[in-house]
Design a protein around this motif. Structure first.
Motif, PDB file in Angstrom:
ATOM      1  N   ASN A   1      15.414  -1.805  50.508  1.00 27.75           N
ATOM      2  CA  ASN A   1      14.670  -1.216  51.614  1.00 27.75           C
ATOM      3  C   ASN A   1      15.503  -0.238  52.422  1.00 27.75           C
ATOM      4  N   ARG A   2      16.722  -0.630  52.791  1.00 29.96           N
ATOM      5  CA  ARG A   2      17.555   0.257  53.600  1.00 29.96           C
ATOM      6  C   ARG A   2      17.908   1.527  52.825  1.00 29.96           C
ATOM      7  N   ARG A   3      18.170   1.382  51.543  1.00 29.94           N
ATOM      8  CA  ARG A   3      18.459   2.557  50.720  1.00 29.94           C
ATOM      9  C   ARG A   3      17.246   3.483  50.651  1.00 29.94           C
ATOM     10  N   ARG A   4      16.060   2.879  50.537  1.00 28.58           N
ATOM     11  CA  ARG A   4      14.849   3.707  50.483  1.00 28.58           C
ATOM     12  C   ARG A   4      14.610   4.428  51.797  1.00 28.58           C
ATOM     13  N   TRP A   5      14.916   3.763  52.909  1.00 29.85           N
ATOM     14  CA  TRP A   5      14.786   4.425  54.202  1.00 29.85           C
ATOM     15  C   TRP A   5      15.731   5.622  54.275  1.00 29.85           C
ATOM     16  N   ILE A   6      16.972   5.434  53.828  1.00 28.89           N
ATOM     17  CA  ILE A   6      17.947   6.522  53.879  1.00 28.89           C
ATOM     18  C   ILE A   6      17.504   7.681  52.990  1.00 28.89           C
ATOM     19  N   GLU A   7      17.032   7.374  51.778  1.00 30.03           N
ATOM     20  CA  GLU A   7      16.568   8.427  50.878  1.00 30.03           C
ATOM     21  C   GLU A   7      15.371   9.168  51.482  1.00 30.03           C
ATOM     22  N   HIS A   8      14.471   8.426  52.108  1.00 27.85           N
ATOM     23  CA  HIS A   8      13.297   9.054  52.720  1.00 27.85           C
ATOM     24  C   HIS A   8      13.699   9.981  53.865  1.00 27.85           C
ATOM     25  N   ILE A   9      14.642   9.527  54.690  1.00 30.01           N
ATOM     26  CA  ILE A   9      15.098  10.376  55.794  1.00 30.01           C
ATOM     27  C   ILE A   9      15.779  11.627  55.257  1.00 30.01           C
ATOM     28  N   LEU A  10      16.560  11.491  54.181  1.00 30.04           N
ATOM     29  CA  LEU A  10      17.209  12.664  53.586  1.00 30.04           C
ATOM     30  C   LEU A  10      16.173  13.650  53.048  1.00 30.04           C
ATOM     31  N   HIS A  11      15.094  13.145  52.448  1.00 28.26           N
ATOM     32  CA  HIS A  11      14.034  14.030  51.969  1.00 28.26           C
ATOM     33  C   HIS A  11      13.336  14.733  53.137  1.00 28.26           C
TER      34      HIS A  11
ATOM     35  N   ARG B   1       4.269   0.262  52.978  1.00 26.11           N
ATOM     36  CA  ARG B   1       3.042   1.062  52.862  1.00 26.11           C
ATOM     37  C   ARG B   1       3.062   1.933  51.619  1.00 26.11           C
ATOM     38  N   GLU B   2       4.242   2.452  51.283  1.00 29.17           N
ATOM     39  CA  GLU B   2       4.349   3.235  50.048  1.00 29.17           C
ATOM     40  C   GLU B   2       4.054   2.359  48.838  1.00 29.17           C
ATOM     41  N   ASP B   3       4.576   1.128  48.827  1.00 26.94           N
ATOM     42  CA  ASP B   3       4.320   0.221  47.705  1.00 26.94           C
ATOM     43  C   ASP B   3       2.829  -0.079  47.566  1.00 26.94           C
ATOM     44  N   LEU B   4       2.158  -0.315  48.682  1.00 25.90           N
ATOM     45  CA  LEU B   4       0.721  -0.602  48.629  1.00 25.90           C
ATOM     46  C   LEU B   4      -0.051   0.605  48.115  1.00 25.90           C
ATOM     47  N   ALA B   5       0.302   1.804  48.579  1.00 22.84           N
ATOM     48  CA  ALA B   5      -0.396   3.003  48.130  1.00 22.84           C
ATOM     49  C   ALA B   5      -0.207   3.221  46.634  1.00 22.84           C
ATOM     50  N   ILE B   6       1.006   2.966  46.123  1.00 24.47           N
ATOM     51  CA  ILE B   6       1.258   3.113  44.690  1.00 24.47           C
ATOM     52  C   ILE B   6       0.512   2.037  43.906  1.00 24.47           C
TER      53      ILE B   6
ATOM     54  N   ARG C   1      11.138  21.566  65.856  1.00 27.81           N
ATOM     55  CA  ARG C   1      11.597  21.150  64.530  1.00 27.81           C
ATOM     56  C   ARG C   1      13.103  20.853  64.543  1.00 27.81           C
ATOM     57  N   ALA C   2      13.865  21.667  65.270  1.00 27.85           N
ATOM     58  CA  ALA C   2      15.306  21.431  65.380  1.00 27.85           C
ATOM     59  C   ALA C   2      15.583  20.107  66.083  1.00 27.85           C
ATOM     60  N   ASN C   3      14.816  19.789  67.125  1.00 26.00           N
ATOM     61  CA  ASN C   3      14.980  18.497  67.801  1.00 26.00           C
ATOM     62  C   ASN C   3      14.579  17.346  66.885  1.00 26.00           C
ATOM     63  N   ARG C   4      13.571  17.584  66.037  1.00 23.82           N
ATOM     64  CA  ARG C   4      13.161  16.536  65.101  1.00 23.82           C
ATOM     65  C   ARG C   4      14.269  16.280  64.092  1.00 23.82           C
ATOM     66  N   ILE C   5      14.988  17.310  63.687  1.00 25.18           N
ATOM     67  CA  ILE C   5      16.116  17.144  62.778  1.00 25.18           C
ATOM     68  C   ILE C   5      17.194  16.294  63.437  1.00 25.18           C
ATOM     69  N   LYS C   6      17.449  16.530  64.727  1.00 27.42           N
ATOM     70  CA  LYS C   6      18.429  15.715  65.439  1.00 27.42           C
ATOM     71  C   LYS C   6      18.012  14.247  65.475  1.00 27.42           C
ATOM     72  N   THR C   7      16.711  13.997  65.681  1.00 31.90           N
ATOM     73  CA  THR C   7      16.210  12.621  65.690  1.00 31.90           C
ATOM     74  C   THR C   7      16.377  11.969  64.322  1.00 31.90           C
ATOM     75  N   LEU C   8      16.079  12.712  63.263  1.00 33.54           N
ATOM     76  CA  LEU C   8      16.238  12.165  61.912  1.00 33.54           C
ATOM     77  C   LEU C   8      17.698  11.859  61.612  1.00 33.54           C
ATOM     78  N   LEU C   9      18.596  12.710  62.060  1.00 32.39           N
ATOM     79  CA  LEU C   9      20.021  12.440  61.855  1.00 32.39           C
ATOM     80  C   LEU C   9      20.454  11.186  62.610  1.00 32.39           C
ATOM     81  N   ALA C  10      19.902  10.992  63.815  1.00 38.56           N
ATOM     82  CA  ALA C  10      20.217   9.776  64.565  1.00 38.56           C
ATOM     83  C   ALA C  10      19.704   8.537  63.825  1.00 38.56           C
ATOM     84  N   GLU C  11      18.498   8.612  63.246  1.00 36.83           N
ATOM     85  CA  GLU C  11      17.975   7.494  62.459  1.00 36.83           C
ATOM     86  C   GLU C  11      18.843   7.253  61.222  1.00 36.83           C
ATOM     87  N   LEU C  12      19.277   8.331  60.593  1.00 29.97           N
ATOM     88  CA  LEU C  12      20.146   8.186  59.418  1.00 29.97           C
ATOM     89  C   LEU C  12      21.438   7.467  59.782  1.00 29.97           C
ATOM     90  N   ARG C  13      22.019   7.831  60.916  1.00 25.14           N
ATOM     91  CA  ARG C  13      23.256   7.165  61.343  1.00 25.14           C
ATOM     92  C   ARG C  13      23.016   5.693  61.650  1.00 25.14           C
TER      93      ARG C  13
END
Length: 493
Positions: free
Chosen positions: A253-263, A54-59, A168-180
């Motif tokens: 793709n996987r690298r972009r997902w990781i970078e996006h989650i870190l952002h 979706r990011e590629d299409l928007a760009i 927001r703190a719970n959302r951070i935990k979810t993002l960390l789980a996705e990162l792992r």
């Protein structure tokens, strides 16, 4: 010519595309296929969440993605205002229908009945139907008004809840789980590549595909059957697995997902305030917990020198931590890295006490275990005084924790844990009248073994050799003296 504007909001993780005019059929099909939906009230296309495609299409359409100017709270306020206007309209309709029903009811003022057979009967029944229809429409409109008011309240509540610090703190935990999860895929791919480096011959390849887990080798579940039937050569199957693992390791793709989650993690943490720099006592365990939370595979940290630590992993560490499988930094650099990654060292909690009424589990020393075993043997001798069968002594058993744990799962296993009282006797349940009570007040718990237990033989005290010993909170010398005295009386008799 159509002009596009694309925006992204980290608050709701959505990409929005604004078009200056109606899309042509081809562009509309691309937008719909990518998962964008048309929001008529906002006059834009919105995707439910960010993805690389979706990011590629928007760009591609807009040239760049800008920051969304409207906040989630402002968007929720606009939606709530729109829904409240709709509720007001429905409420006005309800009042209009109610007034109409009241006007029609005047035909039946003071209980005027419908005159059956009279020339006015037909008109009266039509008036009654219109009155009932107006009243039903009034009730439906009032229900619709309540529904839209509820939707308006929910929109504002949702926006405020998204900004709640706990949410927001719970959302951070979810993002960390996705990162792992994403990092775990890269770790598995590295492990598979290491395995295939050691497997080169056709026989080794067939044996690996037949006996090893397909996920471990990064192969399809049916790859072995294709090799076995001759549909694909063993070397080609090996290369196929390697190529698949390499795509995961080096794929964008996987690298972009990781970078996006870190952002996203950086944004969410910034909304909670600056991440404090850890200034407490620094240990290898803290570094291992940090690396594990960010997706490192089996991290192990060791102290190289005073204030210098090395973190190692069997596979390369996450890219935002290091570019290799090990990282060596001094104490201050580790603190800075953890702060940069947004890691907060959890506070050390006070050790929770056991359940109410429980006593500590003690691993006695070899000397105390033998003394307690001797007491039990002497008491068994005294208990068999004047009986036909003599008592049989037992010995202390030594074992390791792993073996003990594997053989103490149930009541009929070799090992078990028992409570002992101040007199050194095991605490058992017994009947007293109509109630089951304990035979004594427990002061400690110890491990015992029933391996090879014979008749009139006491249990064997167990000592765990790979765990530290602790003293038993009982007077073993006095108990042993009493037991020897009782056993001596039995021998004299």
């Amino acid at each position: 010519m159509i002009s596009f504007t694309a925006t992204y909001s980290p608050e709701d993780n959505k990409i929005r595309i604004y078009a200056s005019s109606r899309l042509d059929a081809e562009t509309y099909a691309q937008v719909k296929e990518a998962g964008f939906k048309w929001a008529p009230k906002q006059e834009l296309f919105v995707a439910p969440r960010w993805t690389p495609q979706r990011e590629d299409l928007a760009i591609k359409l807009a040239g760049e993605i800008e920051a969304e100017e409207m906040t989630l709270a402002e968007r929720a306020a606009m939606k709530a205002e729109r829904l409240e206007d709709l509720a007001d309209k429905r409420h006005a309709q309800s009042n209009a229908f109610a007034r109409r029903a009241d006007e029609l009811s005047q035909a039946f003022y003071m209980g005027q009945p419908i005159l059956v057979g009279h020339h006015s009967e037909r008109g009266a029944r039509k008036t009654q139907e219109r009155m009932h229809s107006a009243m039903t429409a009034s009730v439906k409109a009032e229900k619709a008004a309540g529904y839209w008011l509820g939707r308006a309240s929910s929109a504002e509540h949702y926006a405020s809840r998204k900004n709640d610090p706990r949410v927001r703190a719970n959302r951070i935990k979810t993002l960390l789980a996705e990162l792992r999860d994403f990092q775990r895929g890269i770790n598995r791919a590295h492990t598979a590549l290491a395995i295939w480096d050691e497997i080169t011959t056709d026989e080794q390849i067939r044996d690996a595909l037949r006996n090893r887990d397909s996920r471990e080798l990064w192969s399809g579940y049916d790859l072995y059957y294709k090799v076995d039937k001759g549909e694909i050569a063993p070397g080609d199957a090996r290369q196929q697995c390697i190529d698949g693992a390499m795509v995961t390791v080096n794929g964008p793709n996987r690298r972009r997902w990781i970078e996006h989650i870190l952002h996203r993690l950086a944004f969410e943490r910034s909304m909670l305030g600056d991440v404090p720099r850890y200034d407490g006592e620094f240990t290898p365990v803290i570094i291992q917990a940090f690396a594990r939370e960010h997706g490192a595979e089996s991290p192990k940290c060791t102290v190289i020198a005073a204030g210098r630590f090395r973190l190692e992993s069997p596979v390369p560490l996450p890219a935002h931590i290091a570019s290799a499988s090990s990282l060596e930094l001094n104490q201050d650099d580790w603190r800075d890295l953890m702060q940069a990654c947004g890691y907060t060292v959890p506070e050390r909690k006070a050790r929770r006490a056991g359940k109410p009424g429980t006593v500590p589990l003690i691993n006695p020393s070899r000397e105390q275990a033998e003394q307690l075993q001797e007491i039990w043997n002497l008491r068994m001798i005294a208990a068999r005084k004047g009986k036909q069968s003599a008592a049989k002594p037992n010995e202390v058993r030594e074992t390791e924790q792993a073996f003990y744990s594997a053989n103490s799962k149930g009541d009929y296993d070799v090992f078990k844990t028992v409570e002992i009282a101040a007199d050194g006797r095991p605490v058992r349940m017994k009947w007293q009248g109509h109630e089951r009570v304990r035979s004594g007040e427990p002061v400690a718990r110890i491990r015992i073994a029933g391996l090879g237990l014979q008749m009139y033989q006491p249990d064997a005290v167990v000592v765990i050799t790979d765990k530290p010993g602790k003293p038993l909170p009982i007077d073993l010398d006095a108990l042993e003296a009493d037991a020897r005295h009782a056993a001596a009386e039995e021998a004299a008799a």
